[in-house]
Design an enzyme around this catalytic site. Sequence first.
Site, PDB file in Angstrom:
ATOM      1  N   ALA A  23       0.807  -1.224   0.000  1.00 13.53           N
ATOM      2  CA  ALA A  23       0.000   0.000   0.000  1.00 13.53           C
ATOM      3  C   ALA A  23       0.839   1.273   0.000  1.00 13.53           C
ATOM      4  O   ALA A  23       0.437   2.292  -0.570  1.00 13.53           O
ATOM      5  CB  ALA A  23      -0.943   0.002   1.202  1.00 13.53           C
ATOM      6  N   THR A  49       0.147   5.382  -1.704  1.00 10.42           N
ATOM      7  CA  THR A  49      -0.414   6.464  -0.895  1.00 10.42           C
ATOM      8  C   THR A  49      -0.102   7.831  -1.516  1.00 10.42           C
ATOM      9  O   THR A  49      -0.927   8.742  -1.460  1.00 10.42           O
ATOM     10  CB  THR A  49       0.087   6.406   0.561  1.00 10.42           C
ATOM     11  OG1 THR A  49       1.482   6.140   0.551  1.00 10.42           O
ATOM     12  CG2 THR A  49      -0.620   5.333   1.355  1.00 10.42           C
ATOM     13  N   PHE A  65      -4.842   0.787   4.179  1.00  6.81           N
ATOM     14  CA  PHE A  65      -5.918   0.153   4.935  1.00  6.81           C
ATOM     15  C   PHE A  65      -5.660   0.184   6.439  1.00  6.81           C
ATOM     16  O   PHE A  65      -6.578   0.319   7.226  1.00  6.81           O
ATOM     17  CB  PHE A  65      -6.086  -1.314   4.494  1.00  6.81           C
ATOM     18  CG  PHE A  65      -6.757  -1.438   3.158  1.00  6.81           C
ATOM     19  CD1 PHE A  65      -8.134  -1.406   3.055  1.00  6.81           C
ATOM     20  CD2 PHE A  65      -6.012  -1.566   2.001  1.00  6.81           C
ATOM     21  CE1 PHE A  65      -8.772  -1.514   1.829  1.00  6.81           C
ATOM     22  CE2 PHE A  65      -6.629  -1.677   0.757  1.00  6.81           C
ATOM     23  CZ  PHE A  65      -8.014  -1.646   0.678  1.00  6.81           C
ATOM     24  N   GLN A  72       0.567  -6.340  -3.749  1.00  5.04           N
ATOM     25  CA  GLN A  72      -0.601  -6.541  -2.893  1.00  5.04           C
ATOM     26  C   GLN A  72      -1.699  -5.551  -3.258  1.00  5.04           C
ATOM     27  O   GLN A  72      -2.814  -5.661  -2.762  1.00  5.04           O
ATOM     28  CB  GLN A  72      -0.224  -6.322  -1.417  1.00  5.04           C
ATOM     29  CG  GLN A  72       0.764  -7.329  -0.856  1.00  5.04           C
ATOM     30  CD  GLN A  72       1.214  -6.938   0.542  1.00  5.04           C
ATOM     31  OE1 GLN A  72       1.947  -5.959   0.711  1.00  5.04           O
ATOM     32  NE2 GLN A  72       0.777  -7.672   1.542  1.00  5.04           N
ATOM     33  N   ASP A  92      -4.931  -1.549  -7.314  1.00  6.10           N
ATOM     34  CA  ASP A  92      -5.229  -0.300  -8.030  1.00  6.10           C
ATOM     35  C   ASP A  92      -4.805  -0.299  -9.492  1.00  6.10           C
ATOM     36  O   ASP A  92      -5.133   0.638 -10.231  1.00  6.10           O
ATOM     37  CB  ASP A  92      -4.605   0.890  -7.292  1.00  6.10           C
ATOM     38  CG  ASP A  92      -3.111   0.708  -7.029  1.00  6.10           C
ATOM     39  OD1 ASP A  92      -2.388   0.220  -7.914  1.00  6.10           O
ATOM     40  OD2 ASP A  92      -2.663   1.064  -5.923  1.00  6.10           O
ATOM     41  N   HIS A 137      -3.761  -9.780  -4.913  1.00  4.27           N
ATOM     42  CA  HIS A 137      -5.096  -9.577  -4.349  1.00  4.27           C
ATOM     43  C   HIS A 137      -6.121  -9.164  -5.403  1.00  4.27           C
ATOM     44  O   HIS A 137      -7.192  -8.680  -5.067  1.00  4.27           O
ATOM     45  CB  HIS A 137      -5.037  -8.533  -3.221  1.00  4.27           C
ATOM     46  CG  HIS A 137      -4.220  -8.992  -2.046  1.00  4.27           C
ATOM     47  ND1 HIS A 137      -3.772  -8.154  -1.056  1.00  4.27           N
ATOM     48  CD2 HIS A 137      -3.764 -10.218  -1.706  1.00  4.27           C
ATOM     49  CE1 HIS A 137      -3.073  -8.839  -0.164  1.00  4.27           C
ATOM     50  NE2 HIS A 137      -3.050 -10.091  -0.545  1.00  4.27           N
ATOM     51  N   CYS A 167     -19.716 -18.251 -13.258  1.00  6.97           N
ATOM     52  CA  CYS A 167     -19.014 -18.782 -14.441  1.00  6.97           C
ATOM     53  C   CYS A 167     -17.570 -18.279 -14.549  1.00  6.97           C
ATOM     54  O   CYS A 167     -16.815 -18.747 -15.397  1.00  6.97           O
ATOM     55  CB  CYS A 167     -19.784 -18.462 -15.725  1.00  6.97           C
ATOM     56  SG  CYS A 167     -19.713 -16.721 -16.233  1.00  6.97           S
ATOM     57  N   CYS A 178     -24.617 -15.606 -17.608  1.00  2.00           N
ATOM     58  CA  CYS A 178     -25.234 -16.715 -16.862  1.00  2.00           C
ATOM     59  C   CYS A 178     -26.148 -16.236 -15.730  1.00  2.00           C
ATOM     60  O   CYS A 178     -26.694 -17.065 -15.004  1.00  2.00           O
ATOM     61  CB  CYS A 178     -24.148 -17.637 -16.297  1.00  2.00           C
ATOM     62  SG  CYS A 178     -23.335 -16.983 -14.838  1.00  2.00           S
ATOM     63  N   VAL A 188       9.050   6.325  -0.621  1.00  4.76           N
ATOM     64  CA  VAL A 188       9.360   5.560  -1.846  1.00  4.76           C
ATOM     65  C   VAL A 188       9.374   6.450  -3.093  1.00  4.76           C
ATOM     66  O   VAL A 188      10.059   6.126  -4.070  1.00  4.76           O
ATOM     67  CB  VAL A 188       8.382   4.373  -2.064  1.00  4.76           C
ATOM     68  CG1 VAL A 188       8.508   3.355  -0.942  1.00  4.76           C
ATOM     69  CG2 VAL A 188       6.951   4.843  -2.226  1.00  4.76           C
TER      70      VAL A 188
HETATM   71 ZN   LIG Z   1     -21.507 -15.691 -15.321  1.00  6.11          ZN
END
Ligand SMILES: [Zn+2]
Length: 257
Positions: free
Chosen positions: A23, A27, A34, A101, A104, A127, A138, A163, A244
């Site tokens: 995450a 940010t 979260f 993870q 987005d 995820h 389906c 379906c 980061v």
């Molecule tokens: Zn379906």
Amino acid sequence: MNDIARLAERIRDAESVVAFTGAGMSTASGIPDFRSDSGLWNRFDQEEFYYRRFRSDPAAFWADRLELYEAMFGGDVGPNAAHRALAELAASGQLDAIITQNTDGLHADASNAQRGDSAVPEIVELHGNAHRVVCDECGRETDAAPVRRRIESGELPPRCTDCDGVLKPDVVLFGERLDEGTLHRARRHARRADVFLAIGSSLTVEPAASLPRTADREGAMTAVINFDETPFSPTATFDVRGDVTDLLPELRANIVE
Ligand SMILES: [Zn+2]
């Protein structure tokens, strides 16, 4: 020479470099995380997003899910300098895979913004992807945007046009297992990596948190790049703390001319 410059040297010499992101990567793109104090689970009730609630009351689930989606992606969300730095490393052949993870889709957006003929990293979305929906019957996957519009005009719960099964966000809900094939691909990358970078993840949510340990056990050089210390930080070869969006562009500048 600082840690980033030393890490850059190891990446230049490596055969296989794999990044794992959480995450903290997004940010700076305006997507709340979260689990921090200002995180989404302090504003929303986690209980409302379990798979069992989706099964038992999909209409109420989707009404809440739409609010959560708006809180996550309501702003004008796009890749930030950290996503772009990884995409540029991949484009120059210095990064093989990104395991994330995050749901987005911003790694793919950043890679798609690169020149058409440059290398593209394999992106493993552990995820799932919040911009897709999947039919719970389906398994058909479709774009989420038109489905959100159908919900807003009263189709609750939204149903599969093939379906008539109930559509589910194509993300791993609480109480759902990670897709076995996706996890297998992530583990294979962790085992094969010479350099494994864990970026913007608190490394607390399993089984994702075990990936840097797998890489370490199989002989990879490991680096944690994160604002805070993580449980894996004492084991990592490099433990670089900071933002980061500063550190990854600096790393990229040390690797790519
Ligand atoms: Zn379906």
